[in-house]
Design an enzyme around this catalytic site. Sequence first.
Site, mmCIF file in Angstrom:
data_model
loop_
_atom_site.group_PDB
_atom_site.id
_atom_site.type_symbol
_atom_site.label_atom_id
_atom_site.label_comp_id
_atom_site.label_asym_id
_atom_site.label_seq_id
_atom_site.Cartn_x
_atom_site.Cartn_y
_atom_site.Cartn_z
ATOM 1 N N GLU A 1 -2.217 5.151 2.694
ATOM 2 C CA GLU A 1 -2.155 3.732 2.332
ATOM 3 C C GLU A 1 -3.512 3.131 1.976
ATOM 4 O O GLU A 1 -3.602 2.272 1.087
ATOM 5 C CB GLU A 1 -1.503 2.928 3.465
ATOM 6 C CG GLU A 1 -0.013 3.213 3.674
ATOM 7 C CD GLU A 1 0.270 4.446 4.524
ATOM 8 O OE1 GLU A 1 -0.690 5.103 4.996
ATOM 9 O OE2 GLU A 1 1.458 4.774 4.708
ATOM 10 N N ARG B 1 2.265 8.658 8.954
ATOM 11 C CA ARG B 1 1.944 10.053 8.640
ATOM 12 C C ARG B 1 0.799 10.576 9.503
ATOM 13 O O ARG B 1 0.837 11.708 9.982
ATOM 14 C CB ARG B 1 1.574 10.196 7.159
ATOM 15 C CG ARG B 1 2.773 10.492 6.252
ATOM 16 C CD ARG B 1 2.319 10.564 4.794
ATOM 17 N NE ARG B 1 3.322 11.178 3.940
ATOM 18 C CZ ARG B 1 4.453 10.622 3.544
ATOM 19 N NH1 ARG B 1 4.791 9.423 3.965
ATOM 20 N NH2 ARG B 1 5.287 11.263 2.731
ATOM 21 N N ASP C 1 0.791 -1.235 0.000
ATOM 22 C CA ASP C 1 0.000 0.000 0.000
ATOM 23 C C ASP C 1 0.818 1.278 0.000
ATOM 24 O O ASP C 1 0.309 2.346 0.352
ATOM 25 C CB ASP C 1 -0.914 -0.011 1.227
ATOM 26 C CG ASP C 1 -0.124 -0.208 2.517
ATOM 27 O OD1 ASP C 1 1.088 0.063 2.514
ATOM 28 O OD2 ASP C 1 -0.720 -0.629 3.524
ATOM 29 N N HIS D 1 5.858 5.691 13.236
ATOM 30 C CA HIS D 1 6.305 6.503 12.104
ATOM 31 C C HIS D 1 5.174 7.047 11.228
ATOM 32 O O HIS D 1 5.400 7.908 10.395
ATOM 33 C CB HIS D 1 7.230 5.679 11.189
ATOM 34 C CG HIS D 1 6.491 4.648 10.372
ATOM 35 N ND1 HIS D 1 6.167 3.410 10.864
ATOM 36 C CD2 HIS D 1 5.990 4.684 9.112
ATOM 37 C CE1 HIS D 1 5.501 2.723 9.953
ATOM 38 N NE2 HIS D 1 5.374 3.472 8.880
ATOM 39 N N HIS E 1 12.702 5.607 12.977
ATOM 40 C CA HIS E 1 12.605 5.759 11.516
ATOM 41 C C HIS E 1 13.449 6.972 11.075
ATOM 42 O O HIS E 1 13.565 7.953 11.811
ATOM 43 C CB HIS E 1 11.122 5.974 11.194
ATOM 44 C CG HIS E 1 10.747 5.860 9.759
ATOM 45 N ND1 HIS E 1 11.132 6.782 8.816
ATOM 46 C CD2 HIS E 1 9.997 4.946 9.103
ATOM 47 C CE1 HIS E 1 10.629 6.440 7.636
ATOM 48 N NE2 HIS E 1 9.937 5.322 7.783
ATOM 49 N N GLU F 1 0.026 -9.054 -1.102
ATOM 50 C CA GLU F 1 -0.614 -8.493 0.108
ATOM 51 C C GLU F 1 -1.836 -7.648 -0.292
ATOM 52 O O GLU F 1 -1.969 -6.476 0.066
ATOM 53 C CB GLU F 1 0.362 -7.677 0.958
ATOM 54 C CG GLU F 1 -0.114 -7.473 2.386
ATOM 55 C CD GLU F 1 0.836 -6.652 3.244
ATOM 56 O OE1 GLU F 1 0.731 -5.419 3.266
ATOM 57 O OE2 GLU F 1 1.696 -7.261 3.903
HETATM 58 C C1 UD1 Z 1 6.604 5.113 3.750
HETATM 59 C C2 UD1 Z 1 5.236 4.668 3.262
HETATM 60 C C3 UD1 Z 1 4.454 4.003 4.393
HETATM 61 C C4 UD1 Z 1 5.265 2.918 5.065
HETATM 62 C C5 UD1 Z 1 6.629 3.449 5.462
HETATM 63 C C6 UD1 Z 1 7.467 2.316 5.983
HETATM 64 C C7 UD1 Z 1 4.118 6.051 1.548
HETATM 65 C C8 UD1 Z 1 3.355 7.272 1.283
HETATM 66 N N1 UD1 Z 1 4.471 5.840 2.832
HETATM 67 O O1 UD1 Z 1 6.377 6.145 4.702
HETATM 68 O O2 UD1 Z 1 3.276 3.427 3.857
HETATM 69 O O3 UD1 Z 1 4.582 2.482 6.224
HETATM 70 O O4 UD1 Z 1 7.281 4.010 4.317
HETATM 71 O O5 UD1 Z 1 8.566 2.746 6.711
HETATM 72 O O6 UD1 Z 1 4.422 5.309 0.654
HETATM 73 N N2 UD1 Z 1 14.180 8.597 4.833
HETATM 74 C C9 UD1 Z 1 15.554 8.525 4.770
HETATM 75 N N3 UD1 Z 1 16.107 7.288 4.514
HETATM 76 C C10 UD1 Z 1 15.381 6.169 4.342
HETATM 77 C C11 UD1 Z 1 13.987 6.253 4.437
HETATM 78 C C12 UD1 Z 1 13.393 7.476 4.657
HETATM 79 O O7 UD1 Z 1 16.248 9.498 4.928
HETATM 80 O O8 UD1 Z 1 15.966 5.100 4.127
HETATM 81 C C13 UD1 Z 1 13.546 9.904 5.098
HETATM 82 C C14 UD1 Z 1 13.605 10.842 3.877
HETATM 83 O O9 UD1 Z 1 13.851 12.154 4.342
HETATM 84 C C15 UD1 Z 1 12.170 10.762 3.331
HETATM 85 C C16 UD1 Z 1 11.378 10.583 4.623
HETATM 86 O O10 UD1 Z 1 12.170 9.711 5.419
HETATM 87 O O11 UD1 Z 1 11.816 11.914 2.624
HETATM 88 C C17 UD1 Z 1 9.995 10.015 4.479
HETATM 89 O O12 UD1 Z 1 9.969 8.864 3.657
HETATM 90 P P1 UD1 Z 1 8.597 8.460 2.869
HETATM 91 O O13 UD1 Z 1 8.846 7.204 2.113
HETATM 92 O O14 UD1 Z 1 8.102 9.619 2.123
HETATM 93 O O15 UD1 Z 1 7.563 8.217 4.041
HETATM 94 P P2 UD1 Z 1 7.519 7.148 5.197
HETATM 95 O O16 UD1 Z 1 6.925 7.823 6.384
HETATM 96 O O17 UD1 Z 1 8.813 6.470 5.303
HETATM 97 N N1 UDP Z 2 11.848 -3.161 10.886
HETATM 98 C C1 UDP Z 2 13.219 -3.282 10.747
HETATM 99 N N2 UDP Z 2 14.023 -2.409 11.431
HETATM 100 C C2 UDP Z 2 13.525 -1.439 12.224
HETATM 101 C C3 UDP Z 2 12.122 -1.310 12.352
HETATM 102 C C4 UDP Z 2 11.303 -2.180 11.644
HETATM 103 O O1 UDP Z 2 13.710 -4.169 10.042
HETATM 104 O O2 UDP Z 2 14.321 -0.700 12.806
HETATM 105 C C5 UDP Z 2 10.980 -4.079 10.112
HETATM 106 C C6 UDP Z 2 9.850 -4.764 10.848
HETATM 107 O O3 UDP Z 2 10.282 -5.955 11.474
HETATM 108 C C7 UDP Z 2 8.872 -5.022 9.721
HETATM 109 C C8 UDP Z 2 9.030 -3.794 8.842
HETATM 110 O O4 UDP Z 2 10.322 -3.265 9.147
HETATM 111 O O5 UDP Z 2 9.274 -6.137 8.953
HETATM 112 C C9 UDP Z 2 7.958 -2.791 9.123
HETATM 113 O O6 UDP Z 2 8.269 -1.583 8.495
HETATM 114 P P1 UDP Z 2 7.574 -0.219 8.870
HETATM 115 O O7 UDP Z 2 7.069 -0.283 10.275
HETATM 116 O O8 UDP Z 2 8.551 0.843 8.524
HETATM 117 O O9 UDP Z 2 6.394 -0.122 7.830
HETATM 118 P P2 UDP Z 2 4.887 -0.661 7.809
HETATM 119 O O10 UDP Z 2 4.912 -2.140 7.996
HETATM 120 O O11 UDP Z 2 4.150 0.060 8.880
HETATM 121 O O12 UDP Z 2 4.408 -0.243 6.460
#
Ligand code: UD1
Ligand code: UDP
Length: 369
Positions: free
Chosen positions: A132, A210, A96, A208, A241, A118
Site C-alpha cells: 500500500e 499481507r 492505496d 488481514h 477476512h 484519501e
Molecule cells: C486488499 C488490499 C489491501 C486492503 C484489503 C482490505 C491490495 C494489494 N490489498 O488486500 O490494501 O487492506 O484488501 O480488505 O490491494 N477474497 C474472497 N472474497 C472477497 C475478498 C477476498 O474470496 O470478497 C479472497 C480471494 O481468495 C483473494 C484473497 O481474498 O484472492 C485476497 O484478496 P486481495 O484483494 O488480493 O488481498 P487483501 O488481503 O484482501
Molecule cells: N469492515 C466491515 N466488515 C468486517 C470488517 C471490517 O464492514 O467484517 C469494515 C470496517 O468497518 C472498515 C473497513 O471494513 O470500514 C476496513 O476494511 P479492511 O480492514 O478490510 O481494510 P483496510 O481499511 O485495512 O484497508
Amino acid sequence: MIKVMSVFGTRPEAIKMCPLVKALERDSGIESIVCVTAQHREMLDSALGYFEVKPDYDLNIMKRGQTLSSITADVILGLEDVLAKAKPDIVLVHGDTTTSFAAALAAFYAKVTVGHVEAGLRTYDRYSPYPEEINRNLTSKLASLHFAPTELNRSNLAKEGITDGIFVTGNTALDAFQYTVKPGYVFADDKLRTLDFDNKQIVTLTAHRRENQNGGIENICRAVLALSEKYPNLHFVYPVHLSPAVRNTVFPILDGKPGITLTDPVDVADMHNLISKSHFIMTDSGGIQEEAPSFHKPVLVLRTETERPEAVAAGTVKVIGTDKERIVAEAELLLENRSEFMRMASASNPYGDGHASEKIVSAIKNALK
Ligand code: UD1
Ligand code: UDP
C-alpha cells in the site's frame, strides 16, 4: 455535465467511496458512473448492496490466490475498454490498494484526469504496509486532484513537491456513519445478535494485512487465546477476512475456543455498530483506525507503524506491533488501568466532520468547470 467515473474494487474502498458516489448522484451538474474492478467479490458486493450502489461496469477480476501482478494487469486491461467506451472527464480512485494504483495508471494512459480520494497518507516505509505505501505514492504521481483527509496529509504531499490541486476534506469514512449508525440497531449477523454486550467486555478484533501473514496473525491469535483464558469476562469477536491466507491461520488456533467468536465478514452497518458497542478494538485495519475514534473506543494497532498519526496524537490509537507478549501487556493495561482506558476513550475524531463527500464534489466542480 461533468462525467465522473468512480473506480474501486475492495471492501474499504467501497465503504469510503459509496457515500461519495451518493453525493455525486445527488448533484444535477454531474453524471456519476461507477466501475468496480471486484478485486474483492463478496466483501465488495456486501458494501455495494448496503449502500444500494449499482455499478455501471464490473471487471469481475477476483481470483483465489490472486497475485499483485495479476490484479494490476487485469485492472489495467479491463479499464482500457471501459474508459474508451465511457469517456469520463475524471476518474476517481481511493486510497492505496492495487486497484487504486492500477486504475489511476489506466486513466493516465487514456489521458483522463485522475482524482485521488484519501490522498497523502504515508508511513515512509516501502514494505509496511505492503504494497500500500508504494501504491499510494505512485497514485499521487498520477493524480491531478488530491483529496487529503487532513492538513498533515497535505504537508506529506508538499514534501514530495505536490502543491497544486490539493483539497483538505476530512475522510469519507466518517460520512458512511449517516447510513449505518442508528439508535436501537439490530445486528443482521446471527452470531453478533447473540453477544452479551451487557455482561461481557466485547473486544472487536480484525487482522488481514499481507505483512502480518508471515507470523504476525499467528502471534495475534495466540495473544488473544492467552487473554481469553486469563479474563473470562472478555469476549473477542473476530470477523475473519475471506482471504485463505488469513483463514488458514486463524481458524485452526481460535475456532471453537471459549470467549472467542469467529464470524465471516459482517456488513458495514453491523461492523460500525459492533465497534460502537465494543469495549476496545484490536486491529491491523487502516479504516477502523479512522472509524473507532468517532465512538470513543481505544484502538490497539497490530502493526509496527501507522499512516494515521493524527489518531495516535489524538490519543485513541496506540501502535503496538504483533509480538504476543506486548499484545497481552497492552490489552491488560487497558483492562486494569482505568485512567489509561479513559485517556484513550475520551479523544475526538481528527478525520473530519462527516461531510467530506460534499467538499470533494464541490472541489471537482470548481476544478473542472
Ligand atoms: C486488499 C488490499 C489491501 C486492503 C484489503 C482490505 C491490495 C494489494 N490489498 O488486500 O490494501 O487492506 O484488501 O480488505 O490491494 N477474497 C474472497 N472474497 C472477497 C475478498 C477476498 O474470496 O470478497 C479472497 C480471494 O481468495 C483473494 C484473497 O481474498 O484472492 C485476497 O484478496 P486481495 O484483494 O488480493 O488481498 P487483501 O488481503 O484482501
Ligand atoms: N469492515 C466491515 N466488515 C468486517 C470488517 C471490517 O464492514 O467484517 C469494515 C470496517 O468497518 C472498515 C473497513 O471494513 O470500514 C476496513 O476494511 P479492511 O480492514 O478490510 O481494510 P483496510 O481499511 O485495512 O484497508
